[in-house]
Write a protein that holds these residues in place. Structure first.
Motif, PDB file in Angstrom:
ATOM      1  N   ALA A   1       0.799  -1.225   0.059  1.00  0.00           N
ATOM      2  CA  ALA A   1      -0.095  -0.232   0.090  1.00  0.00           C
ATOM      3  C   ALA A   1       0.965   1.270   0.135  1.00  0.00           C
ATOM      4  O   ALA A   1       0.462   2.232  -0.823  1.00  0.00           O
ATOM      5  N   ARG A   2       1.809   1.284   0.780  1.00  0.00           N
ATOM      6  CA  ARG A   2       2.744   2.533   0.825  1.00  0.00           C
ATOM      7  C   ARG A   2       3.415   2.762  -0.240  1.00  0.00           C
ATOM      8  O   ARG A   2       4.101   3.923  -0.693  1.00  0.00           O
ATOM      9  N   ALA A   3       3.848   1.637  -0.790  1.00  0.00           N
ATOM     10  CA  ALA A   3       4.845   1.793  -2.201  1.00  0.00           C
ATOM     11  C   ALA A   3       4.208   2.090  -3.416  1.00  0.00           C
ATOM     12  O   ALA A   3       4.846   2.392  -4.226  1.00  0.00           O
ATOM     13  N   GLY A   4       2.848   1.935  -3.518  1.00  0.00           N
ATOM     14  CA  GLY A   4       1.994   2.210  -4.597  1.00  0.00           C
ATOM     15  C   GLY A   4       1.508   1.058  -5.440  1.00  0.00           C
ATOM     16  O   GLY A   4       1.117   1.260  -6.376  1.00  0.00           O
ATOM     17  N   PHE A   5       1.481   0.145  -4.828  1.00  0.00           N
ATOM     18  CA  PHE A   5       0.886  -1.146  -5.609  1.00  0.00           C
ATOM     19  C   PHE A   5      -0.699  -1.510  -5.302  1.00  0.00           C
ATOM     20  O   PHE A   5      -0.967  -0.938  -4.322  1.00  0.00           O
ATOM     21  N   ALA A   6      -1.222  -1.875  -6.053  1.00  0.00           N
ATOM     22  CA  ALA A   6      -2.638  -2.197  -5.833  1.00  0.00           C
ATOM     23  C   ALA A   6      -3.136  -3.084  -4.539  1.00  0.00           C
ATOM     24  O   ALA A   6      -3.919  -2.413  -3.978  1.00  0.00           O
ATOM     25  N   ASP A   7      -2.200  -4.173  -4.393  1.00  0.00           N
ATOM     26  CA  ASP A   7      -2.441  -5.080  -3.271  1.00  0.00           C
ATOM     27  C   ASP A   7      -1.120  -5.791  -3.193  1.00  0.00           C
ATOM     28  O   ASP A   7      -0.260  -5.455  -3.976  1.00  0.00           O
ATOM     29  N   GLN A   8      -1.082  -6.546  -2.148  1.00  0.00           N
ATOM     30  CA  GLN A   8       0.238  -7.550  -1.834  1.00  0.00           C
ATOM     31  C   GLN A   8       0.246  -8.550  -3.016  1.00  0.00           C
ATOM     32  O   GLN A   8       1.415  -8.737  -3.464  1.00  0.00           O
ATOM     33  N   ALA A   9      -0.841  -9.068  -3.694  1.00  0.00           N
ATOM     34  CA  ALA A   9      -0.370  -9.837  -4.817  1.00  0.00           C
ATOM     35  C   ALA A   9       0.137  -9.114  -6.010  1.00  0.00           C
ATOM     36  O   ALA A   9       1.093  -9.573  -6.488  1.00  0.00           O
ATOM     37  N   HIS A  10      -0.100  -7.846  -6.187  1.00  0.00           N
ATOM     38  CA  HIS A  10       0.438  -6.934  -7.017  1.00  0.00           C
ATOM     39  C   HIS A  10       1.893  -6.743  -6.829  1.00  0.00           C
ATOM     40  O   HIS A  10       2.743  -6.870  -7.803  1.00  0.00           O
ATOM     41  N   LEU A  11       2.286  -6.696  -5.667  1.00  0.00           N
ATOM     42  CA  LEU A  11       3.627  -6.576  -5.308  1.00  0.00           C
ATOM     43  C   LEU A  11       4.369  -7.578  -5.798  1.00  0.00           C
ATOM     44  O   LEU A  11       5.572  -7.528  -6.093  1.00  0.00           O
ATOM     45  N   THR A  12       3.968  -8.841  -5.117  1.00  0.00           N
ATOM     46  CA  THR A  12       4.523 -10.230  -5.333  1.00  0.00           C
ATOM     47  C   THR A  12       4.716 -10.446  -6.908  1.00  0.00           C
ATOM     48  O   THR A  12       5.816 -10.673  -7.332  1.00  0.00           O
ATOM     49  N   ARG A  13       3.805 -10.126  -7.799  1.00  0.00           N
ATOM     50  CA  ARG A  13       4.131 -10.334  -9.126  1.00  0.00           C
ATOM     51  C   ARG A  13       5.167  -9.505  -9.612  1.00  0.00           C
ATOM     52  O   ARG A  13       5.905  -9.802 -10.531  1.00  0.00           O
ATOM     53  N   ASP A  14       4.966  -8.024  -9.295  1.00  0.00           N
ATOM     54  CA  ASP A  14       5.871  -7.033  -9.973  1.00  0.00           C
ATOM     55  C   ASP A  14       7.561  -7.556  -9.535  1.00  0.00           C
ATOM     56  O   ASP A  14       8.379  -7.429 -10.083  1.00  0.00           O
ATOM     57  N   VAL A  15       7.635  -7.767  -8.131  1.00  0.00           N
ATOM     58  CA  VAL A  15       8.992  -8.052  -7.522  1.00  0.00           C
ATOM     59  C   VAL A  15       9.660  -9.312  -8.236  1.00  0.00           C
ATOM     60  O   VAL A  15      10.575  -9.576  -8.639  1.00  0.00           O
ATOM     61  N   THR A  16       8.592 -10.339  -8.439  1.00  0.00           N
ATOM     62  CA  THR A  16       9.170 -11.585  -9.015  1.00  0.00           C
ATOM     63  C   THR A  16       9.687 -11.212 -10.442  1.00  0.00           C
ATOM     64  O   THR A  16      10.700 -12.053 -10.942  1.00  0.00           O
ATOM     65  N   GLU A  17       8.853 -10.563 -11.081  1.00  0.00           N
ATOM     66  CA  GLU A  17       9.084 -10.497 -12.215  1.00  0.00           C
ATOM     67  C   GLU A  17      10.341  -9.513 -12.816  1.00  0.00           C
ATOM     68  O   GLU A  17      11.401  -9.733 -13.551  1.00  0.00           O
ATOM     69  N   LEU A  18      10.640  -8.513 -11.665  1.00  0.00           N
ATOM     70  CA  LEU A  18      11.841  -7.577 -11.877  1.00  0.00           C
ATOM     71  C   LEU A  18      12.814  -8.237 -11.288  1.00  0.00           C
ATOM     72  O   LEU A  18      14.229  -8.181 -11.811  1.00  0.00           O
ATOM     73  N   ALA A  19      12.653  -8.918 -10.135  1.00  0.00           N
ATOM     74  CA  ALA A  19      14.066  -9.410  -9.246  1.00  0.00           C
ATOM     75  C   ALA A  19      14.441 -10.881  -9.533  1.00  0.00           C
ATOM     76  O   ALA A  19      15.451 -11.433  -9.481  1.00  0.00           O
ATOM     77  N   GLY A  20      13.314 -11.442 -10.183  1.00  0.00           N
ATOM     78  CA  GLY A  20      13.779 -12.943 -10.648  1.00  0.00           C
ATOM     79  C   GLY A  20      13.376 -14.028  -9.382  1.00  0.00           C
ATOM     80  O   GLY A  20      13.546 -15.282  -9.603  1.00  0.00           O
ATOM     81  N   MET A  21      12.664 -13.401  -8.370  1.00  0.00           N
ATOM     82  CA  MET A  21      12.233 -14.367  -7.297  1.00  0.00           C
ATOM     83  C   MET A  21      11.187 -13.567  -6.458  1.00  0.00           C
ATOM     84  O   MET A  21      11.173 -12.356  -6.176  1.00  0.00           O
ATOM     85  N   PRO A  22      10.239 -14.145  -5.882  1.00  0.00           N
ATOM     86  CA  PRO A  22       9.278 -13.882  -4.801  1.00  0.00           C
ATOM     87  C   PRO A  22       9.896 -12.706  -3.811  1.00  0.00           C
ATOM     88  O   PRO A  22      10.924 -13.216  -3.249  1.00  0.00           O
ATOM     89  N   PRO A  23       9.163 -11.763  -3.122  1.00  0.00           N
ATOM     90  CA  PRO A  23       9.515 -11.169  -2.061  1.00  0.00           C
ATOM     91  C   PRO A  23      10.065 -11.765  -0.863  1.00  0.00           C
ATOM     92  O   PRO A  23      11.291 -11.463  -0.402  1.00  0.00           O
ATOM     93  N   GLY A  24       9.595 -12.877  -0.534  1.00  0.00           N
ATOM     94  CA  GLY A  24       9.891 -13.471   0.860  1.00  0.00           C
ATOM     95  C   GLY A  24      11.312 -14.205   0.521  1.00  0.00           C
ATOM     96  O   GLY A  24      12.297 -13.984   1.438  1.00  0.00           O
ATOM     97  N   GLU A  25      11.585 -14.749  -0.693  1.00  0.00           N
ATOM     98  CA  GLU A  25      12.857 -15.267  -1.038  1.00  0.00           C
ATOM     99  C   GLU A  25      13.869 -14.215  -1.185  1.00  0.00           C
ATOM    100  O   GLU A  25      15.089 -14.428  -0.653  1.00  0.00           O
ATOM    101  N   LEU A  26      13.517 -13.334  -1.691  1.00  0.00           N
ATOM    102  CA  LEU A  26      14.405 -11.988  -1.901  1.00  0.00           C
ATOM    103  C   LEU A  26      14.972 -11.387  -0.736  1.00  0.00           C
ATOM    104  O   LEU A  26      16.169 -11.233  -0.360  1.00  0.00           O
ATOM    105  N   LEU A  27      14.072 -11.248   0.065  1.00  0.00           N
ATOM    106  CA  LEU A  27      14.443 -10.600   1.496  1.00  0.00           C
ATOM    107  C   LEU A  27      15.031 -11.512   2.422  1.00  0.00           C
ATOM    108  O   LEU A  27      15.957 -11.071   3.351  1.00  0.00           O
ATOM    109  N   ALA A  28      14.919 -12.753   1.898  1.00  0.00           N
ATOM    110  CA  ALA A  28      15.644 -13.874   3.204  1.00  0.00           C
ATOM    111  C   ALA A  28      17.286 -13.717   2.875  1.00  0.00           C
ATOM    112  O   ALA A  28      18.110 -14.236   3.508  1.00  0.00           O
ATOM    113  N   LEU A  29      17.693 -13.169   1.635  1.00  0.00           N
ATOM    114  CA  LEU A  29      19.021 -13.202   1.088  1.00  0.00           C
ATOM    115  C   LEU A  29      19.878 -12.309   1.962  1.00  0.00           C
ATOM    116  O   LEU A  29      19.256 -11.144   2.461  1.00  0.00           O
TER     117      LEU A  29
END
Length: 234
Positions: free
Chosen positions: A204-232
């Motif tokens: 919400a604060r970053a400007g995505f429609a919802d958490q699912a939108h965030l997950t799709r966009d992060v996965t497309e841009l970063a190559g992995m979902p947010p949870g996996e990316l944040l664990a690195l």
């Protein structure tokens, strides 16, 4: 081990990274994420330029020692002498862009330096002095889109038509303003999530429609979902 500091070149960052043979596997495959920037790189005797990324980039080869200068978004083309779009999603030998004799001299200086990153910074400062100040419009654009302002409204405020804004954005950033806005939104979301903000609130604060939108966009841009990316490790 990764370390960075603010450069004497406005908006730039000087960084170094050494990954030893005994480093954890996660550390050796950490992706370089899109951030709107371009880098001048040294890698154990090689000089390279990293163009603007539209997706996560996994470094090739075995663990190694790296140093670089990461230029502020939109500022590298004037310093490097090449439009950003020509280097999009690429790592290019510096000798393919600059005169070979100059690159050989620079490589010898950087190879011999106690701090290769500082030697690269000195080269960047010298080129910046010759290139003159960056286009102030680019900084305004990055600030506006980085804060989540819409592209169309930002173009109107800058007094630019959509085609003119797109053309200037491609030359400076390697892609159009809509992609730049997505890349900056990714970085905004990661900063919030790494600060401990829950993903739903981050979306919400970053400007995505919802958490699912965030997950799709992060996965497309970063190559992995947010949870996996944040664990690195960072």
């Amino acid at each position: 081990m990764y370390a960075e500091r603010a450069s004497r070149l406005s908006g730039a960052v000087v960084w170094s990274r050494t990954v030893g043979p005994g480093a954890p596997a996660a550390d050796t495959v950490r992706p370089v994420l899109p951030d709107g920037c371009m880098d001048l790189l040294w890698n154990e005797g090689r000089l390279l330029v990293a163009g603007p990324d539209t997706r996560g980039h996994l470094p090739d080869g075995p663990p190694a020692r790296w140093a670089g200068v990461r230029f502020a978004p939109g500022t590298a083309p004037a310093l490097l002498g090449v439009p950003a779009a020509e280097l999009r999603d690429r790592r290019v030998d510096l000798a393919d862009l600059w005169p070979a004799a100059h690159v050989r001299r620079l490589r010898r200086r950087v190879d011999a330096a106690a701090d290769p990153a500082a030697a690269l910074e000195a080269e960047a400062l010298a080129r910046a002095a010759d290139a003159g100040p960056p286009d102030p419009l680019l900084g305004v654009l990055v600030t506006a889109l980085g804060a989540g302002r819409p592209v169309a409204g930002t173009a109107d405020e800058l007094g630019l038509g959509a085609r003119q804004l797109h053309r200037r954005s491609v030359a400076a950033f390697g892609y159009g303003p809509k992609t730049l806005a997505r890349v900056l939104r990714l970085q905004r979301a990661l900063a919030l999530a790494r600060a401990g903000v829950p993903l739903a609130e981050t979306a919400a604060r970053a400007g995505f429609a919802d958490q699912a939108h965030l997950t799709r966009d992060v996965t497309e841009l970063a190559g992995m979902p947010p949870g996996e990316l944040l664990a690195l490790p960072r």
